[in-house]
Motif scaffolding. Structure first.
Motif, PDB file in Angstrom:
ATOM      1  N   ARG A 177       0.830  -1.208   0.000  1.00 48.48           N
ATOM      2  CA  ARG A 177       0.000   0.000   0.000  1.00 48.48           C
ATOM      3  C   ARG A 177       0.861   1.253   0.000  1.00 48.48           C
ATOM      4  O   ARG A 177       0.625   2.184  -0.790  1.00 48.48           O
ATOM      5  N   THR A 178       1.874   1.290   0.872  1.00 48.25           N
ATOM      6  CA  THR A 178       2.741   2.457   0.937  1.00 48.25           C
ATOM      7  C   THR A 178       3.549   2.600  -0.342  1.00 48.25           C
ATOM      8  O   THR A 178       3.799   3.714  -0.822  1.00 48.25           O
ATOM      9  N   ARG A 179       3.967   1.468  -0.901  1.00 43.91           N
ATOM     10  CA  ARG A 179       4.707   1.516  -2.164  1.00 43.91           C
ATOM     11  C   ARG A 179       3.855   2.172  -3.251  1.00 43.91           C
ATOM     12  O   ARG A 179       4.346   3.018  -4.014  1.00 43.91           O
ATOM     13  N   ASN A 180       2.592   1.815  -3.314  1.00 40.08           N
ATOM     14  CA  ASN A 180       1.702   2.428  -4.305  1.00 40.08           C
ATOM     15  C   ASN A 180       1.559   3.927  -4.073  1.00 40.08           C
ATOM     16  O   ASN A 180       1.476   4.711  -5.030  1.00 40.08           O
ATOM     17  N   GLU A 181       1.526   4.343  -2.800  1.00 41.18           N
ATOM     18  CA  GLU A 181       1.425   5.768  -2.494  1.00 41.18           C
ATOM     19  C   GLU A 181       2.662   6.519  -2.979  1.00 41.18           C
ATOM     20  O   GLU A 181       2.563   7.621  -3.530  1.00 41.18           O
ATOM     21  N   VAL A 182       3.833   5.920  -2.783  1.00 40.89           N
ATOM     22  CA  VAL A 182       5.064   6.543  -3.260  1.00 40.89           C
ATOM     23  C   VAL A 182       5.067   6.619  -4.781  1.00 40.89           C
ATOM     24  O   VAL A 182       5.431   7.649  -5.373  1.00 40.89           O
ATOM     25  N   TRP A 183       4.619   5.555  -5.434  1.00 38.18           N
ATOM     26  CA  TRP A 183       4.541   5.567  -6.897  1.00 38.18           C
ATOM     27  C   TRP A 183       3.637   6.694  -7.389  1.00 38.18           C
ATOM     28  O   TRP A 183       3.981   7.405  -8.335  1.00 38.18           O
ATOM     29  N   ASP A 184       2.484   6.848  -6.740  1.00 34.10           N
ATOM     30  CA  ASP A 184       1.554   7.906  -7.145  1.00 34.10           C
ATOM     31  C   ASP A 184       2.203   9.280  -7.014  1.00 34.10           C
ATOM     32  O   ASP A 184       2.004  10.153  -7.872  1.00 34.10           O
ATOM     33  N   GLU A 185       2.966   9.471  -5.935  1.00 32.84           N
ATOM     34  CA  GLU A 185       3.603  10.764  -5.726  1.00 32.84           C
ATOM     35  C   GLU A 185       4.694  11.016  -6.753  1.00 32.84           C
ATOM     36  O   GLU A 185       4.853  12.137  -7.260  1.00 32.84           O
ATOM     37  N   VAL A 186       5.453   9.987  -7.111  1.00 31.43           N
ATOM     38  CA  VAL A 186       6.484  10.147  -8.137  1.00 31.43           C
ATOM     39  C   VAL A 186       5.840  10.515  -9.473  1.00 31.43           C
ATOM     40  O   VAL A 186       6.324  11.409 -10.186  1.00 31.43           O
ATOM     41  N   LYS A 187       4.744   9.852  -9.808  1.00 34.44           N
ATOM     42  CA  LYS A 187       4.044  10.178 -11.057  1.00 34.44           C
ATOM     43  C   LYS A 187       3.559  11.621 -11.046  1.00 34.44           C
ATOM     44  O   LYS A 187       3.622  12.313 -12.074  1.00 34.44           O
ATOM     45  N   ARG A 188       3.092  12.083  -9.898  1.00 36.14           N
ATOM     46  CA  ARG A 188       2.613  13.464  -9.791  1.00 36.14           C
ATOM     47  C   ARG A 188       3.771  14.440 -10.006  1.00 36.14           C
ATOM     48  O   ARG A 188       3.621  15.460 -10.681  1.00 36.14           O
TER      49      ARG A 188
END
Length: 339
Positions: A177-188
């Motif tokens: 879950r946290t990994r996905n959150e980091v991915w979303d932030e990198v994409k942003r």
């Protein structure tokens, strides 16, 4: 000292002939690399390939023995002070001060980057909200979970609004879950125009984030390009064929094996998915497979073409499976980098 303008092709990072020794070991052995502005370059390689050494040189923490590199137009050796103002770095492990609160960590970094007090305060507030850390803003970082520390570390790397961000194994040890959150932030961030150089051992992470990949092994670049291009170079396409009647699975596999078109490879029956996977090497073999199925009178419900997974590409290129620990770097070199 002004920027060195050598970006004739829109590259935010340019590396030519980079070499770094640790004693008798060549961590980098003539690395060339270009990262286009506003994209994510994924750097893959087995343990000890030189990934972390490359990031440390590009972020001015280590000096190369030879070669040249520019980041955001600045030379990494001749213009380190100017360069540090336009880059961000998140290493494999969170480097926040555990005695300070989350807000204090961000405010301190803002002040170290010469932001006025008012701007440092507002930037800390903005990033805490952006990384869902507002409720924990006043708590000591020592009380944060691993995922919260990672998000705080990533927020810290963004305080100065970097043009180029280096992410060295940014999600190591994080839950999905946290990994996905980091991915979303990198994409942003990339959507905001930030250029990212990402080292990772997670093939899924590379597929999620990277526009292009560079594969390194034993300090040298051994392959590069878009993900689909690398998969095509490795070859090994496969057809996934599903008969309309699951009873036809075994007859279908037998018909394909009888063709003898796949060399030493054989078809694989996947009973869980009720289909057959058959390796092919060319469009002619695809045509032969379809013809054989038609000749046997087997009715199909679907037929799809699959490229090899990124993990299979990695294994084919390096001879190693992906794994997680960081590159080994002598302690004396880390001490030198911290000075």
């Amino acid at each position: 000292m002004t920027r060195i303008d050598e970006n004739t092709s829109g590259a935010a990072v340019t590396v030519r002939g980079l070499v770094k020794h640790y004693g008798e070991t060549k961590a980098l052995d003539g690395v060339d690399l270009d990262v286009r502005e506003g994209t994510v370059m994924g750097v893959l390689g087995p343990n000890g390939a030189g990934k972390t050494t490359l990031v440390r040189i590009l972020s001015t923490l280590l000096a190369p023995d030879s070669g040249r590199a520019t980041v955001a137009g600045y030379d990494v050796v001749r213009q380190p002070r100017q360069l540090r103002r336009v880059i961000g770095l998140t290493g494999q492990y969170a480097s926040v001060d555990e005695k300070l609160s989350g807000w204090e960590n961000l405010y301190m970094i803002g002040r170290l980057l010469d932001l006025p007090r008012k701007d440092a305060r507002s930037r800390a507030d903005e990033l805490l909200e952006r990384f869902s850390l507002t409720e924990a803003a006043k708590r000591p970082a020592a009380t944060y979970s691993g995922g919260m520390r990672r998000r705080l570390d990533l927020a810290a790397s963004m305080i100065g609004r970097p043009a180029v961000l280096f992410l060295d194994e940014p999600t190591t040890g994080l839950d999905p879950r946290t990994r996905n959150e980091v991915w979303d932030e990198v994409k942003r961030m990339v959507g905001d125009g930030v250029t990212v150089l990402l080292t990772t051992q997670y093939m899924e992470e590379a597929e999620q984030l990277a526009s292009e990949l560079t594969v390194v092994d034993r300090g040298q670049v051994i392959a590069g390009g878009a993900i689909e291009e690398l998969k095509a170079k490795v070859g090994g396409r496969a057809l996934r064929i599903r008969p309309a009647d699951p009873v036809q699975l075994r007859p279908l596999a037998g018909a394909l094996d009888d063709l003898g078109i796949t060399g030493l490879a054989t078809t694989t029956v996947d009973t869980d998915r009720s289909d057959v996977l058959v390796p092919i090497l060319s469009d002619e073999q695809l045509t032969a497979v379809v013809g054989a199925v038609t000749a046997r009178g087997i009715t199909l419900s679907s037929i799809t073409t699959e490229l090899p997974s990124l993990d299979e590409v990695f294994l084919s290129l390096t001879g190693h499976r992906a794994s997680a620990p960081q590159d080994a770097v002598p302690a004396e070199d880390l001490q030198e980098a911290a000075v």
